[in-house]
Enzyme design. Structure first.
Site, PDB file in Angstrom:
ATOM      1  N   GLU A  94      59.758  41.388  58.204  1.00  0.00           N
ATOM      2  CA  GLU A  94      59.594  42.601  59.000  1.00  0.00           C
ATOM      3  C   GLU A  94      60.891  42.979  59.697  1.00  0.00           C
ATOM      4  OE1 GLU A  94      56.356  42.161  61.747  1.00  0.00           O
ATOM      5  OE2 GLU A  94      55.074  41.243  60.231  1.00  0.00           O
ATOM      6  N   CYS A 107      65.875  45.559  64.908  1.00  0.00           N
ATOM      7  CA  CYS A 107      65.465  44.170  65.116  1.00  0.00           C
ATOM      8  C   CYS A 107      65.160  43.581  63.751  1.00  0.00           C
ATOM      9  CB  CYS A 107      64.236  44.099  66.020  1.00  0.00           C
ATOM     10  SG  CYS A 107      63.616  42.415  66.290  1.00  0.00           S
ATOM     11  N   CYS A 114      58.251  30.723  60.308  1.00  0.00           N
ATOM     12  CA  CYS A 114      58.974  30.013  61.361  1.00  0.00           C
ATOM     13  C   CYS A 114      58.299  28.669  61.598  1.00  0.00           C
ATOM     14  CB  CYS A 114      58.955  30.832  62.657  1.00  0.00           C
ATOM     15  SG  CYS A 114      59.861  30.089  64.033  1.00  0.00           S
ATOM     16  N   CYS A 118      55.493  28.355  68.376  1.00  0.00           N
ATOM     17  CA  CYS A 118      55.145  28.953  69.664  1.00  0.00           C
ATOM     18  C   CYS A 118      53.715  29.489  69.618  1.00  0.00           C
ATOM     19  CB  CYS A 118      56.120  30.065  70.020  1.00  0.00           C
ATOM     20  SG  CYS A 118      57.823  29.492  70.205  1.00  0.00           S
ATOM     21  N   CYS A 121      52.723  33.404  69.109  1.00  0.00           N
ATOM     22  CA  CYS A 121      53.489  34.164  68.120  1.00  0.00           C
ATOM     23  C   CYS A 121      52.826  34.123  66.748  1.00  0.00           C
ATOM     24  CB  CYS A 121      54.908  33.600  68.043  1.00  0.00           C
ATOM     25  SG  CYS A 121      55.975  34.479  66.894  1.00  0.00           S
ATOM     26  N   LEU A 217      62.290  31.885  77.070  1.00  0.00           N
ATOM     27  CA  LEU A 217      61.963  30.855  78.053  1.00  0.00           C
ATOM     28  C   LEU A 217      60.451  30.729  78.243  1.00  0.00           C
ATOM     29  CD1 LEU A 217      63.148  28.790  80.047  1.00  0.00           C
ATOM     30  CD2 LEU A 217      63.265  30.638  81.739  1.00  0.00           C
ATOM     31  N   ASN A 292      52.120  40.362  73.100  1.00  0.00           N
ATOM     32  CA  ASN A 292      51.370  41.088  72.079  1.00  0.00           C
ATOM     33  C   ASN A 292      50.132  40.291  71.684  1.00  0.00           C
ATOM     34  OD1 ASN A 292      52.835  43.520  71.492  1.00  0.00           O
ATOM     35  ND2 ASN A 292      54.445  42.238  70.600  1.00  0.00           N
ATOM     36  N   CYS A 335      54.896  40.712  66.085  1.00  0.00           N
ATOM     37  CA  CYS A 335      55.900  40.298  65.108  1.00  0.00           C
ATOM     38  C   CYS A 335      55.333  39.205  64.199  1.00  0.00           C
ATOM     39  CB  CYS A 335      57.152  39.795  65.832  1.00  0.00           C
ATOM     40  SG  CYS A 335      58.487  39.407  64.702  1.00  0.00           S
TER      41      CYS A 335
END
Length: 349
Positions: A94, A107, A114, A118, A121, A217, A292, A335
């Site tokens: 994306e 972006c 990934c 996290c 996400c 963070l 999000n 994302c």
């Protein structure tokens, strides 16, 4: 024979390849490089100041890795565009185009998936598939610019993936991006976001590139950060803050801290006080992000009132903080969500 990906080669390595592999004079590399990164051609046949014989050699031994558009979502609220790009092997990433007063910003993604895990996400769902090449990252920019009919003025490495987990390819990408013979974008207009890979932050620091380092963070204490960001178990906050202070001392570049506000997790006034205490004395900026919603996650965004109270508390404690402007909120699938939905749909067909 595997063909060489020319888009991924910085000019010195391209020059070496042209002289050693093709037996051509070194100035030909500069011509090829300008065709690739200034005129952004996608076919060797378009390189009209090269001989037919040389173009034939390039066709035989090299490739311009294609990046093509699968889906484009256009916001009806502003000029934001979200792209789903397909890579040569069928994987997708994306990219988001955003319009600001100072010009368009992009972006981009640096990996397919990934592995940082996290908890809020969508990009980490399903783990890491592979890292992008420098050429594929550049391809995101070039394809978006072709679609939009103009060049970007700034860039953010904050899409799918952890940029510093793809360190060497990202460094090659930045070298080509900022090259006067290439895209010629100053790295002062580039922001790189990391979840906090301490050894790689130190390696980045040593290069003194002039870019803006953004630290994801999201919590100011180890207990909370351990829960939402597994990377903190390897590099706890004390180590992260130490390398951040070192980074500023060496580079002179102010660090930006990203803090996604998650209702009931990290958004009360005690958390604001802890954040202010943690960053006290640093030359930094805090970018607060309403998280999000992701359907596979149970995280909820903080209310507007709570976000405002959080900002005011930080300001009272002397911390420079702003709430990220939300662009394209009608197409704001978190994302990684657009890619995940595409993969899921493809598997069902």
């Amino acid at each position: 024979m595997e063909k060489t990906d020319l888009l991924s080669l910085p000019l010195p390595r391209l020059t070496q390849w042209v002289t050693e592999e093709l037996g051509e004079p070194g100035f030909r590399a500069k011509q090829i490089y300008q065709w690739l990164h200034q005129k952004q051609v996608t076919e060797f046949s378009a390189m009209t100041n090269l001989s037919a014989a040389l173009r034939g050699k390039l066709e035989e031994k090299a490739v311009i890795a294609p990046v093509s558009t699968v889906t484009r979502l256009d916001s009806h609220l502003d000029e934001t565009r979200k792209f789903l790009f397909s890579l040569a092997d069928g994987n997708c990433v994306e990219t988001v185009w955003m319009e600001y007063n100072h010009g368009p910003s992009l972006c981009i993604s640096t990996q397919v998936g990934c592995r940082q895990g996290c908890r809020f996400c969508a990009s980490t769902l399903g783990g890491l598939v592979r890292s992008l090449t420098a050429g594929e990252m550049l391809g995101e920019i070039y394809e978006a610019q072709r679609q939009m009919g103009k060049a970007i003025s700034s860039l953010v490495l904050m899409g799918i993936g952890e940029p510093l987990d793809n360190f060497e390819n990202v460094m090659d990408f930045l070298e080509i991006l900022s090259s006067p013979q290439g895209q010629n974008l100053s790295l002062r207009h580039v922001s790189l976001s990391t979840c906090g890979l301490v050894p790689e932050i130190r390696r980045l620091m040593e290069r003194k590139l002039g870019l803006t380092l953004s630290i994801s963070l999201h919590a100011a204490d180890n207990e909370t950060r351990d829960q939402i960001m597994p990377v903190n178990r390897r590099y706890p906050i004390e180590e992260l803050m130490a390398v951040c202070r070192e980074y500023f001392a060496v580079t002179g570049r102010r660090i930006s801290y990203e803090y996604a506000l998650i209702a009931g997790v990290n958004d009360d006034m005690d958390h604001a006080d802890e954040l202010a205490a943690l960053l006290r004395g640093q030359n930094c900026h805090v970018n607060l992000i309403p998280v999000n919603p992701v359907k596979e996650r149970d995280t909820k965004r903080s209310s507007r009132q709570q976000i405002q109270r959080f900002v005011e508390r930080l300001e009272q404690r002397g911390l420079n903080a702003t709430v990220r402007r939300e662009l394209g909120s009608d197409i704001s699938a978190a994302c990684g969500q657009l890619r995940r939905e595409h993969v899921s749909q493809s598997q069902q067909e």
